[in-house]
Motif scaffolding. Structure first.
Motif: not given
Lengths: 327, 327
Positions: B73-96
């Motif tokens: 799911x993580x690998x294939x659903x790249x535009x899911x609410x979870x993966x998008x959220x985790x990417x924002x965290x990785x990119x430093x857009x949010x803090x947690x």
């Protein structure tokens, strides 16, 4: 039936064991108490208990302590109340054995002296658990900390035979303790155990049982390795203790809450009884040639009495023959 | 601090997540909600919630379901609410990041996208447990079903750092979950873990913690493999549910008991609150480069609110820096 009882096992022994035996004697159960005769007799005097035709004492000079190393104790303390009792059972002098002593020693002694049934890979400690829908069995509860997948179907079969015979639950639903309901959950051992349980026609396998559903009562026989089973049992015990403690505190807050406690008295008593291990006897050790019951280490006289009644039923209901037939 | 929240994770999402985010916004916490914008906006209208300066929406067309295979799911659903959220965290857009969604997917996503701290062998799911003596931590709770002995000291160190920083408990006593208090108890893995914990000077190791003592509160950080930890957590949940159910039944028996229930109202409420997982936020995932909180799957709006507050504290208190320093 004649039940052999280790008079010097358990935190409150020999006092609670002697008193528990006298309670059982009132139900016309024949009992052999093993342990230092002079102490047992002087305790009987102290408690105002007359010699009873249902109770015989077989002398054993020594006793196994809680801190003793199990196998070593069984091999070296040949004249201990536990070893003497187990020998009497092996020799057919009695029909079942009860001890509230050192769990490891009871397990080691049972396996070394009573021996496993032919074809049984491991003996398992089984505990009767009070659920919302009546008593259920959890096994193994600590006898085998690491388990091979092939042990699980035997645990399930033995637990089912016990529940059918002693509790009267027909064709009980078996659950594999796991961290999810899906077939793909768990360790490799648990996954393999799942496959073996599924293909076994001797049991009524119902899939994975999540630990949160242990008290729900949908699964009547729950199987786990001994480490996990023991952990579950102890968490239930701990949470129950915390909860009843919190409730007590709540009820003793002020005069109004104390009045409430009086009104609730009957309900509270039922509540306490439902989750009281003392009501549910001890833990049968399944897979042996003869019935052995491990009573709770902190058993009082009533718990010992209940364990003796349970041992009597265990012996009468032919559980072992049923297990043997299913191997 | 800005907290990223997966709007489409959990049994009651997106409703409870949106409402929970609005509760947190009242505390002036900045939030990014990830998920299908049109649905979130129409839900806001439905609930009568005005656009809020503290809440931003980042669109994600897809969502990961409870039954999805985590890594896939993580690998294939790249535009899911979870993966998008985790990417924002990785990119430093949010803090947690907070999600009440598929636990396996949150864990897999966190490890794949946020990544582990250098030197940390395994990320661990930690749960805050209400004990008689205040909050304690149990870890691992399901991230690693099988553990090597060397994981345990890291779990203990990370749990200690979290408890010190977020709960304010100094030098918390660490316990190894085991089936006895003696050093010789348990599986081979547990025995080796004991030795490693004992020699580790970064933690305050206090020996074995029997599962019956988990709620007692003497041990503040309890370590176990993920299978055992998960089982413990779920047994507590199940027993608590059974008990409060029994209590309710008891109180609704007749008029007199109903009057008692009224008198006891305050006490009962406190009792319920003490053991209510919703009060204790979610489970932090320890060992990652950024703070991630896994909220309970059945979280309501209040539980989501609490998890957001917790994520905010997790980010503010420098837990990750403390863990890094101790590796």
């Amino acid at each position: 039936m004649k039940i052999i009882v280790d008079a010097f096992g358990g935190d409150n022994s020999p006092d609670s064991v002697i008193k528990g035996a006298y309670l059982a004697a009132k139900d016309n159960i024949d009992i052999i108490l093993t342990g230092k005769q002079s102490i047992i007799e002087s305790k009987m005097k102290e408690f105002g208990l007359e010699p009873n035709p249902h109770i015989t004492i077989v002398n054993a000079e020594d006793k196994i302590l809680g801190e003793d190393e199990p196998v070593k104790a069984i091999k070296e303390k040949k004249d201990s109340s536990m070893v003497v009792g187990l020998r009497l059972l092996a020799d057919g002098v009695g029909d079942a054995f009860v001890s509230a002593g050192n769990t490891g020693a009871v397990l080691a002694g049972a396996t070394l002296i009573i021996r496993r049934l032919k074809g049984i890979k491991r003996a398992a400690l089984a505990t009767v658990i009070p659920t919302a829908k009546g008593p259920a069995i959890l096994t193994d509860c600590g006898s085998n900390v690491v388990c091979k997948p092939e042990y699980y179907p035997q645990f399930a079969m033995m637990g089912s035979a016990y529940l059918e015979a002693v509790i009267g639950e027909k064709n009980p639903k078996v659950g594999l303790i796991n961290i999810g309901t899906e077939e793909t959950k768990g360790t490799e051992t648990v996954l393999e155990a799942y496959a073996l349980l599924k293909e076994n026609s001797n049991i009524n396998f119902g899939g994975n049982c999540e630990a949160r559903d242990v008290l729900k009562g949908d699964f009547k026989v729950m199987v786990a390795d001994g480490f996990t089973g023991n952990v579950i049992l102890k968490v239930i015990e701990g949470v129950a203790k915390e909860f009843t403690g919190s409730m007590k505190e709540m009820f003793f807050k002020n005069i109004a809450t104390k009045v409430s406690a009086l009104i609730m008295k009957k309900g509270l008593k039922e509540f306490k009884k439902k989750y009281d291990y003392k009501e549910h006897g001890g833990a049968p050790i399944l897979g042996l040639n003869k019935p052995v019951i491990k009573a709770h280490g902190s058993s009082n006289d009533y718990a010992i009495y209940k364990a003796i009644i349970q041992a009597d039923t265990f012996a009468k209901q032919g559980v072992i023959e049923k297990i043997q037939k299913n191997i």
